[in-house]
Write a protein that holds these residues in place. Sequence first.
Motif, mmCIF file in Angstrom:
data_model
loop_
_atom_site.group_PDB
_atom_site.id
_atom_site.type_symbol
_atom_site.label_atom_id
_atom_site.label_comp_id
_atom_site.label_asym_id
_atom_site.label_seq_id
_atom_site.Cartn_x
_atom_site.Cartn_y
_atom_site.Cartn_z
ATOM 1 N N ALA A 141 22.574 -13.082 11.400
ATOM 2 C CA ALA A 141 23.779 -12.276 11.258
ATOM 3 C C ALA A 141 25.011 -13.132 10.965
ATOM 4 O O ALA A 141 26.093 -12.612 10.734
ATOM 5 N N VAL A 142 24.846 -14.462 11.001
ATOM 6 C CA VAL A 142 25.990 -15.356 10.807
ATOM 7 C C VAL A 142 26.341 -15.437 9.321
ATOM 8 O O VAL A 142 25.457 -15.648 8.495
ATOM 9 N N TRP A 146 30.816 -19.200 7.404
ATOM 10 C CA TRP A 146 31.221 -19.609 8.759
ATOM 11 C C TRP A 146 30.286 -20.694 9.279
ATOM 12 O O TRP A 146 30.729 -21.689 9.865
ATOM 13 N N ALA A 147 28.993 -20.509 9.056
ATOM 14 C CA ALA A 147 28.023 -21.521 9.481
ATOM 15 C C ALA A 147 28.394 -22.869 8.866
ATOM 16 O O ALA A 147 28.379 -23.906 9.537
ATOM 17 N N ILE A 192 20.480 -20.475 7.823
ATOM 18 C CA ILE A 192 20.664 -19.022 7.787
ATOM 19 C C ILE A 192 19.446 -18.345 7.137
ATOM 20 O O ILE A 192 18.893 -17.374 7.656
ATOM 21 N N LEU C 207 28.795 -8.367 5.574
ATOM 22 C CA LEU C 207 28.619 -9.740 5.091
ATOM 23 C C LEU C 207 29.137 -9.883 3.661
ATOM 24 O O LEU C 207 29.771 -10.874 3.308
ATOM 25 N N THR C 252 29.971 -12.095 12.856
ATOM 26 C CA THR C 252 28.600 -12.255 13.336
ATOM 27 C C THR C 252 28.223 -11.147 14.314
ATOM 28 O O THR C 252 27.159 -10.528 14.185
ATOM 29 N N LEU C 256 25.379 -8.444 13.681
ATOM 30 C CA LEU C 256 24.282 -8.404 14.641
ATOM 31 C C LEU C 256 24.176 -7.006 15.251
ATOM 32 O O LEU C 256 23.079 -6.442 15.373
ATOM 33 N N ASN C 283 21.935 -13.363 4.159
ATOM 34 C CA ASN C 283 23.279 -13.215 3.603
ATOM 35 C C ASN C 283 23.265 -12.852 2.139
ATOM 36 O O ASN C 283 23.565 -13.653 1.272
#
Lengths: 317, 262, 284
Positions: A141-142, A146-147, A192, C207, C252, C256, C283
């Motif tokens: 979900a990241v 951002w990661a 990811i 996203l 996030t 989620l 993503n």
Amino acid sequence: MTRFLLSRGLLLVLGLAVASVLIFLALRFLPGDVAQVIAGTDATPARIAAIRESLGLDRPLPVQYFEWVGGLLRGDLGNSVVTGTPVASEIAEKAQVTLPLALLSMLIGLAIAGPLGVAAALRRGRPAGFVLSGSAQALAAVPVIWAGMLLVIVFSLWLGWLPAQGFPRAGWSDPGAALRSLLLPAITIGIIEGAALLRFVRSATLGVMGQDFIRTAAAAGRTRTGALLTHGLPSVALSIVSVLGIQVAGLLVGTVLVENLFTLPGIGRMLVADVGNRDLTKVQSEVLVLTAIVLIIGTLVDVIHRLVDPRAREVTA
Amino acid sequence: MSLIVDNLRIAFGERVVVHEVSFEVAPGARLGLIGESGSGKSLTALAILGLLPEGAHASGSIRLDGEELLGRSDRELARIRGARVAMVFQEPRTALNPLRRIGAQIAEPARIHEGLTRAQTRERGTELARRVGLPEPTEILRRYPHELSGGQRQRVSIAAALSAHPRYLLADEPTTALDVTVQSEILATFDELVRGSGSGLLFITHDLAVLSRIADHAVVMSEGRMVESAPVPQLLTAPVSELGQRLLAAARRTAFRPGGTE
Amino acid sequence: MSGFSRLLRHPAGLFGLIVVAVLLVAAGVSLVWTPHDPVFTDSTRRWLAPTWEYPFGTDNSGRDIFSLILAGSRVTVLVAVGSALGAGIVGLLLAAFGALTRRWVRESVAVLIDVLIAFPTLLIAMLLAAAWGGSLLVVIVAVSISFGVNIARVTRPEIRTVLAADYVLAARASGIGSWGILRHHVLPNIAPIVIVQLSWGMALAVLAEAGLSYLGYGAPADTPSWGRLLSELQTYIGIQPLSVFWPGAVITVTVLGLNLLGDGLRDVTDPTLSEPATSAGGNA
């Protein structure tokens, strides 16, 4: 087998044709005039007319389309409206960054997802399994950007191990430096994508674990885990291959974002810049190239699957 | 020296599915375990191998030639599986690994336990294929399971189970999934091979007609409990339990004559 | 509604519901009130550390990051809801065309779906942005197309099953037309699948918005957006590295939450449903 290859090849060609029409049309249904959009709002009428003529926009749409596709078939992707340089050579140059990045990302993703996905399945219902699949769910979900930022903060700003951005001017003539600058971006995408893939590997492994032939292998004298590893993993690998096509699409998106984040001179960053410059002919060819990559890899994956899985192979092959 | 199941109890959490089952199989003896589906026959066999499904727990005692098996680690049980106790499963369509050639599977227990080389495995495989009556043994070893018929696949499973000369063989309805004509042939092969090997046999079935061709003594199971234990001839003439009587009636309705072969 | 109470007892589904509720409340509240004006700049309060007054600190131009995130949730909700509606419409139209029309139309729709599946959402969005300029509408249209195609693909087998069922054949024989069958028999049967898919689709939309706004082709310059905030704060990552934490964390948690809500809905509606191909794509 030949029949399968032929039909799959035909489907690929059909897919590419449909994709090219869709891309072409998407860029033609503009609010206003293509030449006007390219030239910008403050352009002189003479400049707009010049652009229109150089692009052949005064001709009917089918003619324009076939001219573009004809060029594609000869390996000519057209010239940039903004800089006048040939698109093909520019894509080839930028691919030297994007392809290694995508490949490295995929390897990292597989290296994470494979072993940990199997482990998550083996430890199902126990704390370790819960932690593994829970972190995978959360990581998937990241947002990639951002990661990347968090990794930059840790590995570039705090630890100073890897460069935060850029690609060596000398390119691959200094492979060490080039690889170092691709490492953090590739880890970003790899983690990811790997998290999403891990969940898939886990459920594929769970599916195989319930199969009768694993029980047969255990009854032949293997431990339960040993039976799964020796007899089950080939099946899991086969299912991974079948989702690699989808993974490639995710990977390409990852490179577009990450190349911008790390200012890497790749196809993704070029595409974003060209969209900003309204370099329509270039965007058109770039998007088609990227889509073609996804479609071709999807086809290859299908063919590989067919070759590797004895059930799918024809008996007479 | 025998395989002794003593007061075996299998439960999924609170739900007990097998209650205090006890029997003994001596080397060379042929015990039938008969009952309707869901009566806990298969679970009993899986418990002996330590291959119960996740969540199932066995208690009581299972002794193999004097050694207690319950409570042993998977690693220790793996050394026993295939070598001393082997099993033939019911469903030939799914029991073999679809991605491996027959040659790699037909002698798998022998390869694992006797450490055969590649050449020895091929030799053993050919010999086994011939013994279980597979056509063109050398050719068939190169095939994949999906290229074989159900009967041929079950022959492969039987060959594999006997490959490491186990002292005890568990067979879980090995012919149920097959056509009636094939069933009879396979049963004959199976019977002959087990007799030749001298292994003790635990044969699971729901069909008294099949049982009468294979076993000498029978244990009748109903809803996880033993309801009768008798020599097969007695079960065929005067079953005591209600289920035994029903099974006999069912067998009579099919083309079966007591004492006859077919 | 028994389905809803079962969802409340499903830990993942409950988490998803809470996240969605908080998001909706945040977006609603931000319409009438934020602790500080999210776009008000004040050079005297640059890079303030988090305090009660500025819970997430301030940015380089002195804007309150908490207020920016609160206001940014409006964009997130708008894009998620808009994309869900769009994807639902696109998906059901494609599914209907793929099921009910003449054979050659059906086959063409099938090919179209297979090709469109290969287009990542972001690529569709870039293509549209090249033609129309970047905007939230472009994000919504792109997600609607790419996820709508996914819905059409996932519902296709179910629609076929329903159309081949005896009671549908009986209905046809009694003279009920295609659209009537679609409304009374097909839609009720595929509704659970579509609702689950839409939940996952909204996660994808969040996203996509973040990614496109980060690239500068999503939310317009004066509209607070989480993705845009990330890109603005990234510029100063050398000065205030931790400021990028909050916008990324809320994205996030939102994604989620929507994913888990979808998982929960799937489990309470139909436990045999498998995960969608796109959820393995991450993503997109």
